[in-house]
Design an enzyme around this catalytic site. Structure first.
Site, short mmCIF file in Angstrom:
data_model
loop_
_atom_site.label_atom_id
_atom_site.label_comp_id
_atom_site.label_asym_id
_atom_site.label_seq_id
_atom_site.Cartn_x
_atom_site.Cartn_y
_atom_site.Cartn_z
N ASP A 169 -34.29 87.24 -29.89
CA ASP A 169 -33.50 86.16 -29.28
C ASP A 169 -33.80 85.39 -28.14
O ASP A 169 -34.59 85.84 -27.24
CB ASP A 169 -31.90 86.80 -29.11
CG ASP A 169 -30.83 85.71 -29.05
OD1 ASP A 169 -31.07 84.68 -29.67
OD2 ASP A 169 -29.90 86.10 -28.38
N HIS A 204 -38.99 78.30 -31.40
CA HIS A 204 -39.38 79.04 -32.45
C HIS A 204 -40.95 79.08 -32.79
O HIS A 204 -41.34 80.25 -32.89
CB HIS A 204 -38.65 78.50 -33.68
CG HIS A 204 -37.17 78.48 -33.91
ND1 HIS A 204 -36.52 79.75 -33.42
CD2 HIS A 204 -36.09 77.75 -34.01
CE1 HIS A 204 -35.15 79.42 -33.40
NE2 HIS A 204 -35.13 78.14 -33.90
N LEU A 251 -49.56 100.41 -39.47
CA LEU A 251 -47.89 100.27 -39.13
C LEU A 251 -47.31 99.76 -40.32
O LEU A 251 -47.63 98.77 -41.14
CB LEU A 251 -48.12 99.10 -38.10
CG LEU A 251 -46.76 98.54 -37.82
CD1 LEU A 251 -46.03 99.29 -36.59
CD2 LEU A 251 -47.19 97.17 -36.94
C1 FPP Z 1 -33.34 83.67 -32.11
O1 FPP Z 1 -33.39 82.39 -31.14
C2 FPP Z 1 -34.40 83.70 -33.11
C3 FPP Z 1 -34.16 83.46 -34.26
C4 FPP Z 1 -33.02 82.42 -34.93
C5 FPP Z 1 -35.15 84.02 -35.25
C6 FPP Z 1 -36.34 84.32 -34.91
C7 FPP Z 1 -37.44 83.89 -35.54
C8 FPP Z 1 -38.82 83.70 -34.94
C9 FPP Z 1 -39.15 84.66 -33.87
C10 FPP Z 1 -39.67 82.78 -35.70
C11 FPP Z 1 -40.21 83.23 -36.94
C12 FPP Z 1 -40.22 84.67 -37.32
C13 FPP Z 1 -41.53 85.05 -37.85
C14 FPP Z 1 -41.33 86.62 -38.28
C15 FPP Z 1 -42.62 84.25 -38.38
P1 FPP Z 1 -32.25 81.72 -30.87
O2 FPP Z 1 -32.60 80.19 -31.63
O3 FPP Z 1 -31.03 82.21 -31.17
O4 FPP Z 1 -32.21 81.53 -29.31
P2 FPP Z 1 -30.82 81.06 -28.33
O5 FPP Z 1 -30.05 82.33 -28.36
O6 FPP Z 1 -31.69 80.91 -27.03
O7 FPP Z 1 -30.61 79.78 -28.94
#
Ligand code: FPP
Length: 252
Positions: free
Chosen positions: A18, A35, A129
């Site tokens: 997150d 992202h 893994l």
């Molecule tokens: C939360 O950040 C994260 C996500 C919604 C998804 C996680 C995705 C990635 C790390 C990128 C793609 C993944 C892979 C495996 C290639 P948020 O947008 O909720 O952050 P915030 O809480 O600061 O708004």
């Protein structure tokens, strides 16, 4: 890594990644940039976890709830998933990583489903893994799906009602007979589990860090493992009982 940390590396780690959006907003960038940097963190952490001796890593890459985000953000996340699995497959293969997925994979775009299914198939005999991506995943939905599957077998006379217990029910979950996570890491500071692996984390140690996901790297993972190594896992027993259990196991 200290000897104490090395001696108690969790076999199975799950991560709620997150803070991508906040990472970008703090820099005056669009959320998608967070992202994109998040994908870089995924690459680093997969490598680091493997090197540190973690056997199973489960990443919350896209939740059921994430479908409700603005359309453009959902599309960008899909593009990143697609690019990641495409560009990383060779390296994962040469590091003997076994790719897996949990969640309602069939809800993803067909081209992305195909790429993940292909990666799962190609890497299925790898002995390194075990890397699981939670995609279109929701813990409650997973439990409902498992309950339906078990109920269907009972209705069709293939499963006795009395045969449903914790162990057999767990086998209907998308994690099957995989061991439960020892450690759940959540980046970005929020103290909640957000519908992730609800059944599987019953006795999991939880580590929350304020570090935002794009800043999470091998050193941050090592700090989480260090914290884990200092914990006493009790599984509902008293500390005296677990002390005794640990001593008797060491005596064997
Ligand atoms: C939360 O950040 C994260 C996500 C919604 C998804 C996680 C995705 C990635 C790390 C990128 C793609 C993944 C892979 C495996 C290639 P948020 O947008 O909720 O952050 P915030 O809480 O600061 O708004």
């Amino acid at each position: 890594m200290s000897d104490k940390t090395r001696a108690a590396v969790p076999q199975s780690v799950a991560i709620i990644m997150d803070g991508n959006g906040r990472w970008a907003t703090r820099r005056g960038l669009p959320r998608v940039m967070g992202h994109r940097r998040g994908v870089e963190a995924v690459r680093q952490v997969v490598r680091a976890a493997d090197e540190m001796g973690v056997k199973r890593l489960t990443l919350y890459a896209f939740s059921q709830e994430n479908w409700s985000r603005p359309k453009a953000e959902v599309s960008e996340l899909m593009v990143l998933l697609k690019r990641y699995i495409r560009s990383e497959l060779d390296e994962l293969m040469s590091n003997r990583v076994q790719v897996k997925a949990i969640g309602r994979l069939h809800e993803l775009r067909p081209d992305i489903q195909e790429l993940f299914n292909d990666a799962i198939l190609k890497t299925r005999n790898n002995d390194g893994l075990k890397l699981t991506f939670a995609l279109s995943y929701g813990g409650r939905q997973e439990i409902v799906d498992a309950a339906r599957a078990a109920a269907r077998e009972v209705a069709e006379g293939r499963l006795a009602l009395e045969a449903i217990d914790e162990k057999s029910f767990a086998s209907y979950l998308s994690t099957g007979d995989a061991p439960d996570p020892d450690l759940l890491i959540r980046t970005g500071g929020e103290q909640r589990v957000s519908n992730f692996l609800l059944w599987q984390i019953a006795y999991t140690e939880i580590y929350v860090t304020d570090t935002l996901w794009p800043d999470f790297d091998g050193a941050a993972l090592e700090r989480a493992l260090q914290d884990y190594a200092s914990r006493e896992r009790r599984f509902g027993l008293t500390s005296e009982q677990t002390g005794r259990r640990a001593r008797s196991q060491a005596d064997r």
